[in-house]
Write a protein that holds these residues in place. Sequence first.
Motif, PDB file in Angstrom:
ATOM      1  N   SER A 185      34.397-144.057  25.895  1.00 13.56           N
ATOM      2  CA  SER A 185      34.668-142.841  26.658  1.00 13.56           C
ATOM      3  C   SER A 185      33.586-142.651  27.714  1.00 13.56           C
ATOM      4  O   SER A 185      32.534-143.289  27.674  1.00 13.56           O
TER       5      SER A 185
ATOM      6  N   ASP B  69      31.927-139.475  30.661  1.00  9.95           N
ATOM      7  CA  ASP B  69      31.903-138.094  31.134  1.00  9.95           C
ATOM      8  C   ASP B  69      32.351-137.986  32.585  1.00  9.95           C
ATOM      9  O   ASP B  69      32.136-138.914  33.383  1.00  9.95           O
TER      10      ASP B  69
ATOM     11  N   HIS C   8      47.397-137.366  33.501  1.00 10.75           N
ATOM     12  CA  HIS C   8      46.145-136.684  33.175  1.00 10.75           C
ATOM     13  C   HIS C   8      45.313-137.528  32.208  1.00 10.75           C
ATOM     14  O   HIS C   8      45.857-138.234  31.365  1.00 10.75           O
ATOM     15  N   ARG C   9      44.021-137.404  32.319  1.00 13.61           N
ATOM     16  CA  ARG C   9      43.126-138.110  31.404  1.00 13.61           C
ATOM     17  C   ARG C   9      43.210-137.514  30.004  1.00 13.61           C
ATOM     18  O   ARG C   9      43.432-136.318  29.841  1.00 13.61           O
ATOM     19  N   GLU C  10      42.990-138.381  29.022  1.00  9.63           N
ATOM     20  CA  GLU C  10      43.042-137.968  27.614  1.00  9.63           C
ATOM     21  C   GLU C  10      41.642-137.605  27.130  1.00  9.63           C
ATOM     22  O   GLU C  10      40.705-138.399  27.246  1.00  9.63           O
ATOM     23  N   LYS C  11      41.504-136.418  26.554  1.00  6.18           N
ATOM     24  CA  LYS C  11      40.204-135.930  26.086  1.00  6.18           C
ATOM     25  C   LYS C  11      39.749-136.706  24.865  1.00  6.18           C
ATOM     26  O   LYS C  11      40.513-136.951  23.938  1.00  6.18           O
TER      27      LYS C  11
ATOM     28  N   SER D   9      35.759-137.119  22.556  1.00  3.49           N
ATOM     29  CA  SER D   9      34.816-136.185  21.938  1.00  3.49           C
ATOM     30  C   SER D   9      33.925-135.545  22.991  1.00  3.49           C
ATOM     31  O   SER D   9      33.691-136.095  24.064  1.00  3.49           O
ATOM     32  N   TRP D  10      33.397-134.356  22.652  1.00  5.47           N
ATOM     33  CA  TRP D  10      32.491-133.620  23.519  1.00  5.47           C
ATOM     34  C   TRP D  10      33.159-133.392  24.887  1.00  5.47           C
ATOM     35  O   TRP D  10      34.283-132.950  24.943  1.00  5.47           O
ATOM     36  N   ASN D  11      32.492-133.729  25.983  1.00  3.40           N
ATOM     37  CA  ASN D  11      33.074-133.504  27.311  1.00  3.40           C
ATOM     38  C   ASN D  11      33.699-134.766  27.890  1.00  3.40           C
ATOM     39  O   ASN D  11      34.111-134.774  29.051  1.00  3.40           O
TER      40      ASN D  11
ATOM     41  N   TYR E 193      36.111-138.374  28.265  1.00  8.22           N
ATOM     42  CA  TYR E 193      37.515-138.773  28.287  1.00  8.22           C
ATOM     43  C   TYR E 193      37.616-140.256  27.926  1.00  8.22           C
ATOM     44  O   TYR E 193      36.714-141.052  28.221  1.00  8.22           O
ATOM     45  N   TYR E 194      38.723-140.604  27.288  1.00  6.99           N
ATOM     46  CA  TYR E 194      38.913-141.973  26.807  1.00  6.99           C
ATOM     47  C   TYR E 194      38.933-142.985  27.948  1.00  6.99           C
ATOM     48  O   TYR E 194      39.626-142.794  28.960  1.00  6.99           O
TER      49      TYR E 194
ATOM     50  N   ASP F  88      36.615-138.928  18.017  1.00 12.95           N
ATOM     51  CA  ASP F  88      37.622-139.755  18.695  1.00 12.95           C
ATOM     52  C   ASP F  88      37.593-141.208  18.264  1.00 12.95           C
ATOM     53  O   ASP F  88      38.426-142.003  18.719  1.00 12.95           O
TER      54      ASP F  88
END
Length: 464
Positions: A156, A158, A178-181, A183-185, A187-188, A222
């Motif tokens: 991932s 930031d 859209h990007r997939e969330k 952990s934390w801030n 994105y995968y 994640d």
Amino acid sequence: SSDLVPVSPDAQGMADVKVVTRPAVPLASGETYSPAPVMIAAHQLDFYNPVARYREVMDRLGVHVVRDFLPADYAPAWCTWGYVRTWTVPIILAKAEQMKAMGMKDFILDDGWFDLFGNWEPTPQKFLHGEADMKALIEKVHSLGLTFRLWWSPGSADPGSEVDRKHPDWFVLDKDGHREKASWNAYYLCPAYAPVREFTRGLVTRFVNDWSVDAFKLDGTDLNHAPLCFNPAHHHTRPEDPFEQWPALFQEISDTARAIRKDFRMEFCPCGITPTFQTISIFEQPTDSDPFDYQVTARVKFLKALLGPHSPVLQEYVGLKGFYEHPYGEKHVLRVDLYPRAIGTGEVPSSFSPVLAKPHAAWTAIYNAQRPSEGEYENLYDIRWENPEGHVIRKGEKLDYGFFTQTPGETYSGTVQLRGLSAGHYHVTDYVQGRPVQDVAGPTADLPVKFQDSLLLVAEPSAP
């Protein structure tokens, strides 16, 4: 889909069990539906046997848990997470000195050392000279005879990271673009996209070869899976490609690290979530992540069932009161009563207490002298219905027992039964107090006891 497991007992006490599954959408004419395989296990005692049976079924299907453990996997540790992200290098180096004096062996640098996910550069707030200061920290830890374990969360990045700026095409996209969330801030990143895999291998080489890191703590909610990806730049055969290739990303992390140093190890911490069998064959050390006090013994028993009776499950919460029961930043109370619950169930004790005091040293010495975690966990007690709950670990001819009140801190007065003994005679010792209890004869023995919270015993064969 909807999954139901109805059980219908008849007049003779027999039961019919059926599993009903339905496709998420109606089938068109000519289409077929194949439900996922289902395992149904009838069992006695608590959850251990069916979970162990599940591991054995998966083993026959070609998904194997790790079995090649090293002595270092059972070494007691200290982790910086007790400071959350507020630690400084002088503070944690002072803790490393204390670790050495107390017999702890594994130094874990947790979250807070880097600038952004995807960059993975030492933050200038803690490492003024960047990578040079990080290398100096690792060299100092090694000079104390300790191993250095580095926290990071692969797969991932930031927003605002170098990956985001230079490689926006690397991210997993959903159907709407859209990007997939993660952990934390973060994105995968797509694990089925070759540039992401190459980038990840480069990070591993940097950490292990250039910085001399001994082990990883891989962490994040994640980490169990990657979502479907519809990014047109990746030219996937199927949107499921990243989900199915997620384990390959972690296998490459392990392979790349071990090509540099053969004894490299990996801890896997999915933050309180059960680890998935997708990655279960890759990491050596699971962790009893983020437990409340009452969950500790059940979690370790579950992980021993899932990952094998010799699995070096790590317990990072000993020596610290209620880390997640209180808000971040609140002063935590020094306590050591989770040590016996970790040691007596076969866990490897690790603490991220900001204070390392005499009780930590005492419990670490007790653990190092006994090392029950290196033995084989045996499922001879039912921790759901028996009070006090019992655990037993076999180490050759010796048996280590842990008995605990169901509510931490309570007092128990009554009888405990030692199970798993052979037909011979045994000398029983309370190895925490260092005092003999009594001699008994197998195959079971009832002992009158009185204790508060915990009782740790060892039974060793003796002459009649």
